[in-house]
Design an enzyme around this catalytic site. Structure first.
Site, PDB file in Angstrom:
ATOM      1  N   PRO A 152       0.708  -1.299  -0.109  1.00 42.30           N
ATOM      2  CA  PRO A 152      -0.015   0.078  -0.046  1.00 42.30           C
ATOM      3  C   PRO A 152       0.994   1.446  -0.014  1.00 42.30           C
ATOM      4  O   PRO A 152       2.061   1.168   0.676  1.00 42.30           O
ATOM      5  CB  PRO A 152      -0.913  -0.104   1.313  1.00 42.30           C
ATOM      6  CG  PRO A 152      -0.707  -1.582   1.833  1.00 42.30           C
ATOM      7  CD  PRO A 152       0.528  -2.099   1.303  1.00 42.30           C
ATOM      8  N   GLY A 154       2.008   5.333   0.624  1.00 42.14           N
ATOM      9  CA  GLY A 154       1.419   6.239   1.582  1.00 42.14           C
ATOM     10  C   GLY A 154       1.370   5.792   3.139  1.00 42.14           C
ATOM     11  O   GLY A 154       0.980   6.643   3.983  1.00 42.14           O
ATOM     12  N   GLY A 156       4.030   4.347   4.871  1.00 46.80           N
ATOM     13  CA  GLY A 156       5.373   4.162   5.481  1.00 46.80           C
ATOM     14  C   GLY A 156       6.054   2.606   5.608  1.00 46.80           C
ATOM     15  O   GLY A 156       6.809   2.507   6.421  1.00 46.80           O
ATOM     16  N   SER A 158       7.528   1.556   2.484  1.00 43.56           N
ATOM     17  CA  SER A 158       8.418   1.377   1.388  1.00 43.56           C
ATOM     18  C   SER A 158       7.924   0.936   0.254  1.00 43.56           C
ATOM     19  O   SER A 158       8.599   0.228  -0.589  1.00 43.56           O
ATOM     20  CB  SER A 158       9.704   0.567   1.715  1.00 43.56           C
ATOM     21  OG  SER A 158      10.310   1.141   2.783  1.00 43.56           O
ATOM     22  N   SER A 160       7.618   2.646  -2.559  1.00 44.01           N
ATOM     23  CA  SER A 160       8.655   3.285  -3.563  1.00 44.01           C
ATOM     24  C   SER A 160       9.905   2.392  -3.633  1.00 44.01           C
ATOM     25  O   SER A 160      10.135   2.101  -4.948  1.00 44.01           O
ATOM     26  CB  SER A 160       8.776   4.656  -3.194  1.00 44.01           C
ATOM     27  OG  SER A 160       9.678   4.877  -2.108  1.00 44.01           O
ATOM     28  N   ALA A 161      10.413   2.126  -2.645  1.00 47.56           N
ATOM     29  CA  ALA A 161      11.764   1.335  -2.720  1.00 47.56           C
ATOM     30  C   ALA A 161      11.226  -0.278  -3.237  1.00 47.56           C
ATOM     31  O   ALA A 161      12.037  -0.884  -4.095  1.00 47.56           O
ATOM     32  CB  ALA A 161      12.178   0.940  -1.239  1.00 47.56           C
ATOM     33  N   ASP A 204      15.391   1.490   3.341  1.00 49.58           N
ATOM     34  CA  ASP A 204      14.298   0.716   2.677  1.00 49.58           C
ATOM     35  C   ASP A 204      14.719  -0.259   1.363  1.00 49.58           C
ATOM     36  O   ASP A 204      14.378  -1.538   1.196  1.00 49.58           O
ATOM     37  CB  ASP A 204      13.557   1.589   1.822  1.00 49.58           C
ATOM     38  CG  ASP A 204      12.789   2.798   2.905  1.00 49.58           C
ATOM     39  OD1 ASP A 204      13.030   2.265   4.234  1.00 49.58           O
ATOM     40  OD2 ASP A 204      12.210   3.797   2.799  1.00 49.58           O
TER      41      ASP A 204
END
Length: 456
Positions: A152, A154, A156, A158, A160-161, A204
């Site tokens: 998911p 937003g 926290g 990771s 994006s990583a 991350d």
């Protein structure tokens, strides 16, 4: 209502490959008869360490069960096409990324996405720009990338990583550019810092790459030294509770706190015979006895720049006209490394007191985030609910994770204490109207899954 729980801890992660491939086939997302490469990366739960990564602390990280799948196929036309399931597709001409054949600068690549409605694509395109600039990958033939993520956004953990590491590993394999695992993580951090513009540390990406579902990843961020993994005792269980408050590592609070820590490092370097290199290398005793008084609680950017010049940080800058907390962001990594090292040692002790001390260390870390200005109403509420349940209910402690300012709270407790977690979920929903997503279970990192080449 029951808890919203996602746990694949005992499942074979390859079970997720078939549904992903079937989606690619049904939606005709790739050209038939040409090979494509698939990689998988989990998100992560930050157990101890968090924002102290950019200051050289020890990190203790756990990969989560939720993961991102990335598939990459070379194309014979000069375009990079990106399909992230659930989003509108995005395409960028190779001429934009490599005018005249040479890759654009990071600043130019970042500008492409700075004002774009497709900023999410920077985390994928950035991978190709970094491979071109750092590893000489020619941007002469195009590619298509398809992303499907269960991590998911937003929260926290990771997301994006996970996207970056899965995409880069698949892309490097598809284009015949094998990467060392550590380089993979560091290059993905470069993509996030220099193209997406998020000033994250490296924990991350390292967790997404090297994560072990049976242990905590131990990483000394100087800059990225893997230490022996820390087995999770049989009697211990870990959960993540989503506050519902969106976290963004690119947010102003995170960047300002990071800048404040590097301001503190610069100031302290003038009061130590041997500059520490990293704040986390300063002992807590030395810091409290002789160094903390050298630090202002806060400082204007103008005053700092006029007196000290720039900091050593390569991804944040001190701005004139802004004020920065200095003492709290500087103190945090000094004490967080000690907390993380003590936490690691206590995991080897099965005594009741040791388990309670694990929790107290997490509460201390959470409070330190708050002093830095990285707390939030929702995460504070969740931590208070965990404390109210307490060790008698099997919950030892909790803390905000990652970059703070919302996102997910990590909880450590006794195995089998899920009923106490369920009570917290119910209470939080009654108080806020939001029902937390519960992260439970783990899965291995990118390197354990590898890269799979298939033809549709």
């Amino acid at each position: 209502m029951g808890m919203i729980v996602r746990s694949d801890a005992d499942a074979n992660v390859t079970a997720g490959l078939a549904p992903f491939v079937e989606t690619l086939r049904e939606r005709q997302l790739f050209e038939r008869g040409a090979p494509l490469t698939i990689a998988r990366a989990p998100g992560r739960l930050d157990v101890m360490g968090g924002i102290a990564d950019y200051s050289g602390s020890l990190m203790l990280e756990r990969p989560i069960a939720e993961a991102t799948w990335a598939a990459v196929q070379q194309l014979d036309r000069p375009v990079l096409e990106i399909v992230s399931l659930g989003r509108p597709p995005y395409a960028v001409a190779l001429q934009t990324l490599a005018p005249g054949g040479a890759p654009v600068s990071y600043a130019e690549a970042r500008r492409v996405f700075a004002e774009s409605d497709h900023h999410w694509a920077a985390y994928v395109v950035g991978v190709f720009v970094v491979l071109a600039r750092e590893r000489g990958m020619p941007l002469s033939s195009g590619g298509r990338v398809v992303i499907a993520s269960q991590v998911p956004e937003g929260k926290g953990v990771s997301s994006s990583a996970a996207v970056e590491t899965a995409t880069m590993y698949a892309a490097a394999s598809a284009f015949g550019m094998p990467l060392d695992a550590r380089d993979l993580a560091l290059l993905c951090q470069t993509a996030e810092n220099r193209v997406a513009g998020a000033p994250c540390g490296v924990m991350d990406q390292m967790t997404c790459v090297f994560g072990d579902e049976h242990a905590l990843l131990a990483l000394l961020c100087q800059p990225a030294e893997l230490q022996p993994p820390v087995p999770i005792p049989e009697d211990i269980e870990l959960w993540g509770l989503d506050s519902g408050e969106r976290h963004a590592v690119g947010g102003s609070d995170y960047g300002v706190v990071r800048a404040g820590a590097f301001m503190g490092l610069r100031i302290l370097s003038e009061h130590m015979s041997v500059p520490p290199g990293y704040l986390a290398n300063i002992s807590p005793d030395e810091f409290e006895k002789s160094l903390v008084r050298q630090l202002p609680a806060e400082m204007s950017g103008d005053e700092f720049l006029d007196r000290y010049g720039r900091t050593a940080d390569t991804v944040t800058t001190v701005e004139r006209g802004c004020r920065y907390q200095v003492r709290a962001p500087t103190a945090h990594p000094v004490h967080e490394r000690r907390r993380a090292e003590t936490f690691r040692s206590l995991l080897l002790d099965s005594g009741v007191d040791a388990r309670r001390q694990l929790g107290e260390l997490m509460y201390e870390s959470h409070a330190s985030y708050g002093r830095c200005g990285l707390g939030s109403t929702g995460t504070d509420r969740l931590v208070a609910l965990v404390r109210a349940q307490g060790p008698d209910a099997g919950l030892y402690g909790a803390r905000i994770t990652g970059g703070g300012s919302g996102g997910t709270v990590a909880v450590v407790g006794r195995r089998g204490a899920s009923h106490a977690i369920a009570r917290i979920v119910d209470a939080y929903e009654q108080q806020t109207g939001y029902r937390p997503y519960v992260f439970a279970g783990s899965s291995p990192g990118v390197m354990a899954f590898g890269a799979r080449s298939i033809t549709l």
